[in-house]
Design an enzyme around this catalytic site. Structure first.
Site, PDB file in Angstrom:
ATOM      1  N   ARG A  61      46.635   9.256   5.396  1.00  0.00           N
ATOM      2  CA  ARG A  61      46.460   8.645   6.722  1.00  0.00           C
ATOM      3  C   ARG A  61      47.412   7.486   6.964  1.00  0.00           C
ATOM      4  NH1 ARG A  61      40.166   7.838   7.126  1.00  0.00           N
ATOM      5  NH2 ARG A  61      40.620   7.029   5.063  1.00  0.00           N
ATOM      6  N   GLU A  98      37.878   1.584  -7.494  1.00  0.00           N
ATOM      7  CA  GLU A  98      36.509   1.145  -7.767  1.00  0.00           C
ATOM      8  C   GLU A  98      35.907   1.907  -8.942  1.00  0.00           C
ATOM      9  OE1 GLU A  98      33.890   0.216  -4.229  1.00  0.00           O
ATOM     10  OE2 GLU A  98      35.539   1.304  -3.272  1.00  0.00           O
TER      11      GLU A  98
END
Length: 175
Positions: A61, A98
């Site tokens: 994106r 993460e």
């Protein structure tokens, strides 16, 4: 159209891609020509003082915003990709996510000394991807002029992380 008007074109998808995550879907914004044009115009206005020589963006994106913003600014575009996607010699950077690690690559001749690169992506969360992109640009000898994002996730510390690098960090909306 104003920046706050863009919020109506960002759709929240709960529990995607995993349970507990709210995915910010920008496809309604991309579909609307006025919202899409306003987004690019506002990004270009925000970074106009940086005097960049190219825009670098991370797939996928990030390419949407990076490519259109490079065109709007009249500068080149540098793709930063996942391993195995670039056909020429590359430099790579492993970085922490993460829940694990990832790797980004850039062509070794994509930029160099004297270049001033704007790093663009759709969402600023932890800042790990953007910092890895900046590290790649710096490895090539180029300077990172700043960072630009459509969305900043207000519950994450990415803005603070990137600000510590001493570069300008621009975003249009906090969600």
């Amino acid at each position: 159209m104003r920046v706050d008007d863009l919020r109506q074109y960002i759709r929240d998808i709960p529990n995607f891609p995993t349970e507990g995550v709210i995915f910010r879907d920008i496809t309604p914004l991309l579909k609307n020509p006025d919202a899409f044009a306003t987004t690019v115009d506002l990004m270009a206005e925000a970074v106009s003082s940086l005097n960049v020589t190219a825009v670098a963006a991370v797939e996928a994106r990030g390419f949407i915003w990076g490519g259109t913003l490079a065109y709007r600014l009249g500068v080149g575009f540098i793709p930063i990709r996942k391993p195995g996607k670039l056909p020429f010699e590359v430099v790579e950077k492993e970085f922490e996510l993460e829940y694990g690690k990832d790797v980004l690559q850039i062509h070794k001749d994509a930029a160099g000394p004297g270049d001033s690169i704007l790093i663009v992506d759709d969402v600023l969360a932890t800042g790990g991807t953007a910092q890895a992109a900046a590290d790649l640009v710096n490895t090539l000898g180029a300077d990172v002029a700043g960072f630009c994002f459509l969305l900043r996730l207000g519950t994450m510390d990415g803005y603070e992380r990137l600000s510590k690098l001493g570069k300008k960090v621009f975003y249009l909306l906090t969600v």
